[in-house]
Motif scaffolding. Structure first.
Motif, PDB file in Angstrom:
ATOM      1  N   MET A 131       0.834  -1.200   0.000  1.00 44.10           N
ATOM      2  CA  MET A 131       0.000   0.000   0.000  1.00 44.10           C
ATOM      3  C   MET A 131       0.870   1.252   0.000  1.00 44.10           C
ATOM      4  O   MET A 131       0.602   2.216  -0.736  1.00 44.10           O
ATOM      5  N   GLY A 132       1.908   1.251   0.822  1.00 44.03           N
ATOM      6  CA  GLY A 132       2.823   2.383   0.832  1.00 44.03           C
ATOM      7  C   GLY A 132       3.511   2.598  -0.506  1.00 44.03           C
ATOM      8  O   GLY A 132       3.822   3.736  -0.875  1.00 44.03           O
ATOM      9  N   GLY A 133       3.736   1.503  -1.252  1.00 43.08           N
ATOM     10  CA  GLY A 133       4.312   1.629  -2.583  1.00 43.08           C
ATOM     11  C   GLY A 133       3.380   2.359  -3.530  1.00 43.08           C
ATOM     12  O   GLY A 133       3.812   3.164  -4.367  1.00 43.08           O
ATOM     13  N   SER A 134       2.077   2.098  -3.416  1.00 39.18           N
ATOM     14  CA  SER A 134       1.121   2.831  -4.251  1.00 39.18           C
ATOM     15  C   SER A 134       1.046   4.289  -3.824  1.00 39.18           C
ATOM     16  O   SER A 134       0.878   5.187  -4.659  1.00 39.18           O
ATOM     17  N   VAL A 135       1.183   4.548  -2.525  1.00 39.90           N
ATOM     18  CA  VAL A 135       1.094   5.919  -2.026  1.00 39.90           C
ATOM     19  C   VAL A 135       2.273   6.760  -2.500  1.00 39.90           C
ATOM     20  O   VAL A 135       2.099   7.913  -2.910  1.00 39.90           O
ATOM     21  N   VAL A 136       3.500   6.214  -2.470  1.00 45.17           N
ATOM     22  CA  VAL A 136       4.641   7.020  -2.920  1.00 45.17           C
ATOM     23  C   VAL A 136       4.533   7.341  -4.411  1.00 45.17           C
ATOM     24  O   VAL A 136       4.937   8.423  -4.851  1.00 45.17           O
ATOM     25  N   LEU A 137       3.965   6.428  -5.206  1.00 46.45           N
ATOM     26  CA  LEU A 137       3.770   6.704  -6.630  1.00 46.45           C
ATOM     27  C   LEU A 137       2.752   7.819  -6.832  1.00 46.45           C
ATOM     28  O   LEU A 137       2.964   8.745  -7.626  1.00 46.45           O
ATOM     29  N   ARG A 138       1.631   7.743  -6.115  1.00 40.14           N
ATOM     30  CA  ARG A 138       0.586   8.741  -6.274  1.00 40.14           C
ATOM     31  C   ARG A 138       1.032  10.094  -5.718  1.00 40.14           C
ATOM     32  O   ARG A 138       0.750  11.143  -6.296  1.00 40.14           O
ATOM     33  N   HIS A 139       1.747  10.070  -4.591  1.00 41.90           N
ATOM     34  CA  HIS A 139       2.269  11.315  -4.011  1.00 41.90           C
ATOM     35  C   HIS A 139       3.171  12.028  -5.010  1.00 41.90           C
ATOM     36  O   HIS A 139       2.996  13.231  -5.279  1.00 41.90           O
ATOM     37  N   ALA A 140       4.124  11.312  -5.594  1.00 41.30           N
ATOM     38  CA  ALA A 140       5.035  11.938  -6.558  1.00 41.30           C
ATOM     39  C   ALA A 140       4.298  12.351  -7.831  1.00 41.30           C
ATOM     40  O   ALA A 140       4.574  13.403  -8.413  1.00 41.30           O
TER      41      ALA A 140
END
Length: 273
Positions: A131-140
């Motif tokens: 989930m954190g991997g999806s969040v860092v992609l969306r954040h950037a």
């Protein structure tokens, strides 16, 4: 004060002890940050043995938190290369709020990255798992402040139910009985409302990250997301992205061997900023 994705403002609750005019803090700091939508986020800063201008912001997977052993192990590995900030997403650990399983968690990450900048770090790398991997992609992809991005074991698209673990996760998130199991069995408080609107997916966010360096890491034995997910992300990234498929690795932090974490640390140290 600094701004996160789409101009959202994030503030820390206080200036930390150990901060000096000469650079980032030299001692560990634990505090609560306030997100743009008012959620309290538990965050932990630890100085590292590597470059003082570099900080790793570690975004854990669903049901994790800043104090989980697998998150602490990741932090120890990255501390060889720079400072490390770990935190608990909303609905997890000591943080407030309810988990939205990757949607408003972008605001959590924005608050933490803003704090890392306030502490004096010129280079910030976001490293997320599952989930954190999806969040860092969306954040950037939403113009979040990161100099390098590493996404490990992330989904490419939403609502995937093609594996047994993901069908169990959907039951946990969408059913009242599942949310009770999450709260009392997994220490994770899950929001009962479904997404409306559906947020930008990880694969849609990836092209927006360029020209910042992006690393996508995925285990070939991942039981949650098969290899079409990292390949979709890598294809969307084009020339600015790099894909590592790890033959013996399963899913997320628990499955990441020390050797891989050190390779990620080397990659970040050489590319961030």
């Amino acid at each position: 004060m600094s701004t996160g994705p789409a101009g959202h403002v994030a503030r820390s609750t206080h200036r930390p002890n150990g901060e000096t005019d000469g650079g980032p803090p030299t001692e560990p700091v634990r505090t609560f940050l306030r997100t743009a939508d008012g959620v309290s986020i538990d965050a932990v800063y630890e100085p590292g043995a590597g470059a003082r201008d570099l900080v790793f912001v570690v975004a854990h997977g669903f049901t994790g938190d800043a104090d989980r052993p697998h998150v602490r192990r990741v932090a120890r590995s990255f501390s060889r290369y720079g400072a490390v900030v770990t935190f608990s997403f909303r609905g997890h650990g000591a943080s407030g709020g309810l988990s939205t399983v990757g949607d408003r968690e972008v605001l959590d990450l924005a608050a933490v990255v803003s704090w890392a900048r306030e502490l004096g770090h010129a280079r910030v790398a976001t490293v997320g798992f599952s989930m954190g991997g999806s969040v860092v992609l969306r954040h950037a992809g939403l113009d979040g402040d990161a100099d390098a991005v590493v996404s490990v074991s992330a989904p490419a698209r939403w609502f995937y139910r093609g594996t047994a673990p993901m069908r169990r996760l959907h039951w946990l998130v969408t059913r009242p009985a599942g949310r009770l199991v999450g709260r009392y069995g997994l220490r994770t408080r899950i929001h009962r409302r479904r997404w409306d609107p559906v947020p930008l997916s990880p694969v849609e966010a990836v092209p927006r990250i360029a020209p910042r360096p992006l690393l996508i890491v995925h285990g070939e034995r991942d039981g949650y997301f098969p290899l079409d997910h990292p390949r979709m992300l890598a294809a969307a990234a084009g020339e600015h992205g790099e894909l590592w498929l790890e033959p013996e690795m399963g899913h997320a932090e628990n499955a990441a061997p020390e050797e891989l974490l050190h390779r990620i640390g080397d990659w970040v140290a050489g590319r961030a900023g």
